[in-house]
Design a protein around this motif. Sequence first.
Motif, short mmCIF file in Angstrom:
data_model
loop_
_atom_site.label_atom_id
_atom_site.label_comp_id
_atom_site.label_asym_id
_atom_site.label_seq_id
_atom_site.Cartn_x
_atom_site.Cartn_y
_atom_site.Cartn_z
N SER A 132 76.30 86.48 1.33
CA SER A 132 76.85 85.74 0.21
C SER A 132 76.08 84.45 -0.02
CB SER A 132 78.32 85.42 0.46
OG SER A 132 78.83 84.53 -0.53
N SER A 133 75.87 84.11 -1.28
CA SER A 133 75.24 82.83 -1.61
C SER A 133 76.25 81.69 -1.56
CB SER A 133 74.60 82.89 -3.01
OG SER A 133 75.61 82.99 -4.01
N GLU A 134 77.52 82.03 -1.35
CA GLU A 134 78.63 81.07 -1.31
C GLU A 134 78.76 80.31 -2.63
OE1 GLU A 134 80.75 81.23 1.01
OE2 GLU A 134 79.56 82.50 2.35
N ASN A 162 73.42 76.11 -0.67
CA ASN A 162 73.90 76.56 0.63
C ASN A 162 72.68 76.97 1.43
OD1 ASN A 162 76.10 77.11 2.44
ND2 ASN A 162 75.70 79.28 2.18
N ALA A 174 74.48 81.99 7.91
CA ALA A 174 74.93 80.77 7.24
C ALA A 174 74.88 79.58 8.19
CB ALA A 174 76.34 80.96 6.69
N LEU A 179 76.92 73.69 2.67
CA LEU A 179 77.43 74.09 1.36
C LEU A 179 77.76 72.82 0.57
CD1 LEU A 179 78.34 76.35 -0.56
CD2 LEU A 179 80.59 76.26 0.54
#
Length: 424
Positions: A132-134, A162, A174, A179
């Motif tokens: 996920s790119s968040e 992020n 991550a 973020l």
Amino acid sequence: MFLSTSRIVLAISLSTSILAAPFGSAPQGQSSSSSGAAYFITNDPSGNQIVSMNIAANGKLSSVNAISAGGRGVHGLSTAIGPDPLFSQGSIKVNAAAKMLVTINSGSNTLSMFAINPSNPSKLTMVGTPVSSEGEFPMSVAINSKATMVCVLNGGTVNGVNCYTPDSKLGLIAKPNTLRSLGLNQTTPATGPAGTTSHIVFNEDGSKVIASVKGIPPTPGFLAAWDIASDGSLSAEPVKSTPASGGLLPFSMTLIPGTNAILATDAGVGFDIFDFGGSGNGNDKNSGLSATSSVVPIAGQSATCWSSFSSKSGNFYLTDIGTSTITEVNVSKNLTGSIVKTIIPQQYPQAPGSATIDNDVATIGANNFLYVLAANATTVNVLSVNTPGKATTVQNFNFASAAKAAGIKLDKNNLQGMTTFIRD
């Protein structure tokens, strides 16, 4: 003027599941005699693919191969359908030392990491799974020089940056406390080109990550810079730097070697130079201060948006989607920018209407070659950029017929990105 050239952009938003398997992929890397490879993405809503082309020792391209990027593409929203669907530079990036490639899947809000086969650079292997790119509508990625940190720029309703730690077995992991929001009033897909995010880069010593944001005239855009702490976390808020008077739409960012400064294309005028001053170390006296800037107009420009640097000529090469022209730019030691080639015919015109967008410079032996994605013409234009003021065309490689024969699905309005890998 950038906003009046509506040749760039529209968009669609799809909610189908991501494609983990290749879609219309060709056999990868049929030749191991190449010096390297050039890559862009199809950004197709039915399945985003990475397209690779072999680079020979003379800089020329051949062969077209593709592999699924692990997700979907999407086209940004604007008043017309056209090339430059993500309004960005850096949608796909390579770190040659780490033999690593990272790209985004804007329609799936993910990014994917691949290992490059050094014996056959057109052959890519996904590492781990897409992450996920968040955020929403990821459109640019950056890899630091040590290949210890990857950051993504999201440009949709949930926008900002992020970051991740790349792992050779697990892929992208991550990174805590990275973020960060830009707080832009945007849509998903993003509506633009004005008012959208553009590009993300690390500064030369890796102490900052910087994102560019276009303005909505008459309000100028800005660069947002976060300091990177020793544990890899980002400062809570970015320091924002706006261009000098006349600057409006900072787009791509190319580091000015040996300085703590950036050349940013400006689709509203030409280009801007941002000087962050000091050593670039996050602990120096300039940390927390905005950059000073200057603006250099390009006469007759329409939408100058992409840039790269040649170590051989010592100059920068900027592409304009509206005029299909490459402009060569010099930046002096005191950070004064100037146009190199001003005699008629000005600069390096490419085929009219070819929509020159993303570009990258590759070093092969003692030579530098500029690779320009001309989306409307479905070509990659190759130029030798060894000598100041004397860029020469080496090849205009039309990849459409080879892609069709290989079963690769292409829509010229969705194509984006350009990055290269050259073998040791």
